[in-house]
Design a protein around this motif. Structure first.
Motif, PDB file in Angstrom:
ATOM      1  N   ILE A 102     -12.660  39.893   2.061  1.00  0.00           N
ATOM      2  CA  ILE A 102     -13.486  39.769   0.600  1.00  0.00           C
ATOM      3  C   ILE A 102     -14.336  40.738  -0.333  1.00  0.00           C
ATOM      4  N   ALA A 103     -13.790  41.768   0.486  1.00  0.00           N
ATOM      5  CA  ALA A 103     -13.749  42.710  -1.253  1.00  0.00           C
ATOM      6  C   ALA A 103     -12.109  43.257  -1.963  1.00  0.00           C
ATOM      7  N   LEU A 104     -11.416  42.948  -1.149  1.00  0.00           N
ATOM      8  CA  LEU A 104     -10.098  43.294  -1.750  1.00  0.00           C
ATOM      9  C   LEU A 104      -9.885  41.745  -2.636  1.00  0.00           C
ATOM     10  N   SER A 105     -10.387  40.711  -2.838  1.00  0.00           N
ATOM     11  CA  SER A 105      -9.724  39.412  -3.019  1.00  0.00           C
ATOM     12  C   SER A 105     -10.448  40.077  -4.880  1.00  0.00           C
ATOM     13  N   ALA A 106     -11.250  40.819  -5.029  1.00  0.00           N
ATOM     14  CA  ALA A 106     -11.487  41.001  -6.182  1.00  0.00           C
ATOM     15  C   ALA A 106     -10.451  41.455  -7.034  1.00  0.00           C
ATOM     16  N   VAL A 107      -9.183  42.508  -6.552  1.00  0.00           N
ATOM     17  CA  VAL A 107      -8.469  43.513  -7.295  1.00  0.00           C
ATOM     18  C   VAL A 107      -7.739  42.137  -7.896  1.00  0.00           C
ATOM     19  N   PRO A 108      -7.002  41.906  -7.050  1.00  0.00           N
ATOM     20  CA  PRO A 108      -5.858  40.637  -8.370  1.00  0.00           C
ATOM     21  C   PRO A 108      -6.341  39.589  -9.421  1.00  0.00           C
ATOM     22  N   ARG A 109      -5.690  40.101 -10.556  1.00  0.00           N
ATOM     23  CA  ARG A 109      -6.507  39.005 -11.170  1.00  0.00           C
ATOM     24  C   ARG A 109      -6.019  38.100 -11.669  1.00  0.00           C
ATOM     25  N   LEU A 167     -18.881  45.031   3.658  1.00  0.00           N
ATOM     26  CA  LEU A 167     -20.593  44.358   2.869  1.00  0.00           C
ATOM     27  C   LEU A 167     -20.465  44.638   1.290  1.00  0.00           C
ATOM     28  N   VAL A 168     -20.567  46.717   1.165  1.00  0.00           N
ATOM     29  CA  VAL A 168     -21.230  46.716  -0.206  1.00  0.00           C
ATOM     30  C   VAL A 168     -20.526  46.112  -1.355  1.00  0.00           C
ATOM     31  N   LEU A 169     -19.037  46.105  -1.162  1.00  0.00           N
ATOM     32  CA  LEU A 169     -18.061  45.988  -2.306  1.00  0.00           C
ATOM     33  C   LEU A 169     -17.945  44.511  -2.129  1.00  0.00           C
ATOM     34  N   SER A 170     -18.666  43.422  -1.042  1.00  0.00           N
ATOM     35  CA  SER A 170     -18.372  42.458  -0.990  1.00  0.00           C
ATOM     36  C   SER A 170     -19.245  41.712  -2.192  1.00  0.00           C
ATOM     37  N   LEU A 171     -20.751  42.207  -1.992  1.00  0.00           N
ATOM     38  CA  LEU A 171     -22.000  41.894  -3.009  1.00  0.00           C
ATOM     39  C   LEU A 171     -21.616  42.328  -3.953  1.00  0.00           C
ATOM     40  N   MET A 172     -21.098  43.663  -4.155  1.00  0.00           N
ATOM     41  CA  MET A 172     -21.019  43.690  -5.711  1.00  0.00           C
ATOM     42  C   MET A 172     -20.334  42.748  -6.412  1.00  0.00           C
ATOM     43  N   THR A 173     -19.225  43.073  -5.938  1.00  0.00           N
ATOM     44  CA  THR A 173     -17.430  42.382  -6.512  1.00  0.00           C
ATOM     45  C   THR A 173     -17.936  40.745  -6.866  1.00  0.00           C
ATOM     46  N   PHE A 174     -18.320  40.048  -5.950  1.00  0.00           N
ATOM     47  CA  PHE A 174     -17.631  38.843  -5.600  1.00  0.00           C
ATOM     48  C   PHE A 174     -18.621  37.905  -6.297  1.00  0.00           C
ATOM     49  N   ARG A 175     -17.572  37.107  -7.360  1.00  0.00           N
ATOM     50  CA  ARG A 175     -18.170  35.898  -8.325  1.00  0.00           C
ATOM     51  C   ARG A 175     -17.985  34.435  -8.221  1.00  0.00           C
ATOM     52  N   TRP A 176     -18.153  33.293  -8.296  1.00  0.00           N
ATOM     53  CA  TRP A 176     -17.348  32.430  -7.894  1.00  0.00           C
ATOM     54  C   TRP A 176     -16.315  32.184  -8.779  1.00  0.00           C
ATOM     55  N   GLN A 177     -16.316  32.742 -10.446  1.00  0.00           N
ATOM     56  CA  GLN A 177     -15.658  32.846 -10.754  1.00  0.00           C
ATOM     57  C   GLN A 177     -14.896  34.236 -12.026  1.00  0.00           C
ATOM     58  N   ARG A 178     -13.596  34.614 -11.900  1.00  0.00           N
ATOM     59  CA  ARG A 178     -13.606  35.500 -12.368  1.00  0.00           C
ATOM     60  C   ARG A 178     -13.859  36.238 -13.831  1.00  0.00           C
ATOM     61  N   ARG A 179     -13.946  38.021 -13.642  1.00  0.00           N
ATOM     62  CA  ARG A 179     -15.046  37.834 -14.555  1.00  0.00           C
ATOM     63  C   ARG A 179     -14.149  37.757 -15.987  1.00  0.00           C
ATOM     64  N   SER A 180     -13.063  38.145 -16.161  1.00  0.00           N
ATOM     65  CA  SER A 180     -12.552  37.652 -17.257  1.00  0.00           C
ATOM     66  C   SER A 180     -12.519  36.370 -17.851  1.00  0.00           C
ATOM     67  N   THR A 211     -22.147  24.016  -7.404  1.00  0.00           N
ATOM     68  CA  THR A 211     -22.502  23.029  -6.774  1.00  0.00           C
ATOM     69  C   THR A 211     -23.645  23.062  -5.836  1.00  0.00           C
ATOM     70  N   PRO A 212     -24.275  22.257  -5.603  1.00  0.00           N
ATOM     71  CA  PRO A 212     -25.733  23.119  -3.793  1.00  0.00           C
ATOM     72  C   PRO A 212     -24.950  23.764  -3.353  1.00  0.00           C
ATOM     73  N   VAL A 213     -23.696  24.448  -3.300  1.00  0.00           N
ATOM     74  CA  VAL A 213     -22.629  25.076  -2.575  1.00  0.00           C
ATOM     75  C   VAL A 213     -23.575  26.426  -2.581  1.00  0.00           C
ATOM     76  N   SER A 214     -24.331  26.796  -1.230  1.00  0.00           N
ATOM     77  CA  SER A 214     -24.116  28.154  -1.287  1.00  0.00           C
ATOM     78  C   SER A 214     -23.205  29.375  -1.110  1.00  0.00           C
ATOM     79  N   PRO A 215     -23.302  30.703  -1.614  1.00  0.00           N
ATOM     80  CA  PRO A 215     -21.787  31.027  -1.335  1.00  0.00           C
ATOM     81  C   PRO A 215     -22.450  31.681   0.584  1.00  0.00           C
ATOM     82  N   VAL A 216     -23.009  31.502   1.186  1.00  0.00           N
ATOM     83  CA  VAL A 216     -23.256  31.814   2.268  1.00  0.00           C
ATOM     84  C   VAL A 216     -22.614  30.851   2.891  1.00  0.00           C
ATOM     85  N   SER A 217     -22.998  29.732   2.894  1.00  0.00           N
ATOM     86  CA  SER A 217     -21.343  28.813   3.513  1.00  0.00           C
ATOM     87  C   SER A 217     -20.981  28.964   3.530  1.00  0.00           C
TER      88      SER A 217
END
Length: 305
Positions: free
Chosen positions: A201-208, A292-305, A137-143
């Motif tokens: 936000i950074a820790l949210s990337a850890v759970p599978r 901040l750095v980990l959030s920018l590096m790890t955040f995705r709209w979906q799981r990498r798997s 959708t047009p929703v920005s990650p910033v929003s």
């Protein structure tokens, strides 16, 4: 044909997309918009983010387990410790056990609201596919993150007000009156909110998966509280455990809060014999940058798997 193509569904923010998907089950979603549509038809990032704050707050307070374990838990623990150790009397002239535990509970509240709540919430939304849908959708990650950060700010302030009111009205805690101390409290509180939000936000990337989110995040948060001077007096811990705790931000945030709410004589109980507010600010700022750095590096709209 041109008019039909331009009538794309409006999306005000992540909360409305989630609400629509939940209410309708297999909700039909439009194909990902083209870059031209994203730039021309998408609502402004700030307006969408501000709209998301209200939606996130409604979703937060409609989840009883989240409200209890992140919003009311510090109040409950302060009440338990304040009543359980009431018979022990004052630990220093004019300082009760409730006085002593209040700074740690304020710091723990920021940890629970920022790290635990955000890490579990984002991991669940990612695992259940809500973020993947938002990515189309047009929703920005910033929003999206404006909504999350606004929710954390509002709930943290509300939790603080409830905690202080409970401490004063029920447990008889006397708060400081010096403006300098409240100014110190303000920058500690705001720096703590930003740091804990980014770390969540950074820790949210850890759970599978969404099912494992609580099992992954909760032990980390609980362990940090026990070794950082929240439930146990920090000077009672062995030196090696104090060194481990000093590598994490909760210890420094709790120490900073003690410098505001406890008499100056209690600084002697700290490992260095002083409040070390410069080190408190430095360690929180370092963890803010790490988050901040980990959030920018790890955040995705979906799981990498």
């Amino acid at each position: 044909m041109t008019a039909a193509r331009n009538q794309a569904p409006a999306v005000d923010g992540p909360g409305e997309m989630r609400a629509g998907a939940r209410a309708g089950g297999a909700t039909a979603l439009p194909d990902p918009p083209s870059p031209q549509y994203r730039s021309a038809g998408a609502p402004s990032i700030l307006r969408a983010g501000l709209a998301s704050i209200g939606l996130e707050l409604r979703a937060y307070f409609r989840t009883p387990d989240t409200v209890f374990f992140t919003f009311l838990f510090p109040v409950l623990m302060l009440g338990i410790f304040g009543v359980a150790f009431e018979s022990a009397g004052e630990i220093a002239p004019g300082v009760t056990m409730a006085d002593y535990y209040l700074p740690g509970m304020i710091a723990a509240g920021l940890l629970l609201t920022g790290v635990q709540n955000l890490a579990v919430d984002i991991a669940r939304e990612k695992g259940e596919g809500w973020l993947r849908r938002l990515g189309g959708t047009p929703v920005s990650p910033v929003s999206y993150f404006i909504g999350k950060a606004g929710m954390i700010l509002v709930t943290s302030i509300a939790q603080l007000g409830l905690l202080l009111a409970f401490a004063v009205l029920v447990l008889g805690v006397e708060l400081p009156t010096e403006p300098e101390l409240w100014g110190r409290f303000a920058w500690l509180f705001l720096l703590g909110i930003v740091t804990m939000t980014l770390l969540g936000i950074a820790l949210s990337a850890v759970p599978r998966s969404s099912r494992s989110a609580t099992a992954v995040v909760l032990p980390i948060v609980l362990l940090l509280q026990f070794i950082s001077g929240v439930y146990l007096q920090f000077s009672m811990l062995p030196e090696w455990l104090q060194n481990i705790a000093s590598a994490f931000p909760l210890k420094w945030l709790a120490q900073g809060m003690r410098s505001v709410l406890l008499p100056e004589s209690f600084a002697a109980a700290e490992p260095s014999g002083a409040w070390d507010l410069g080190l408190v600010a430095l360690n929180l700022a370092v963890w803010l940058v790490v988050g901040l750095v980990l959030s920018l590096m790890t955040f995705r709209w979906q799981r990498r798997s």
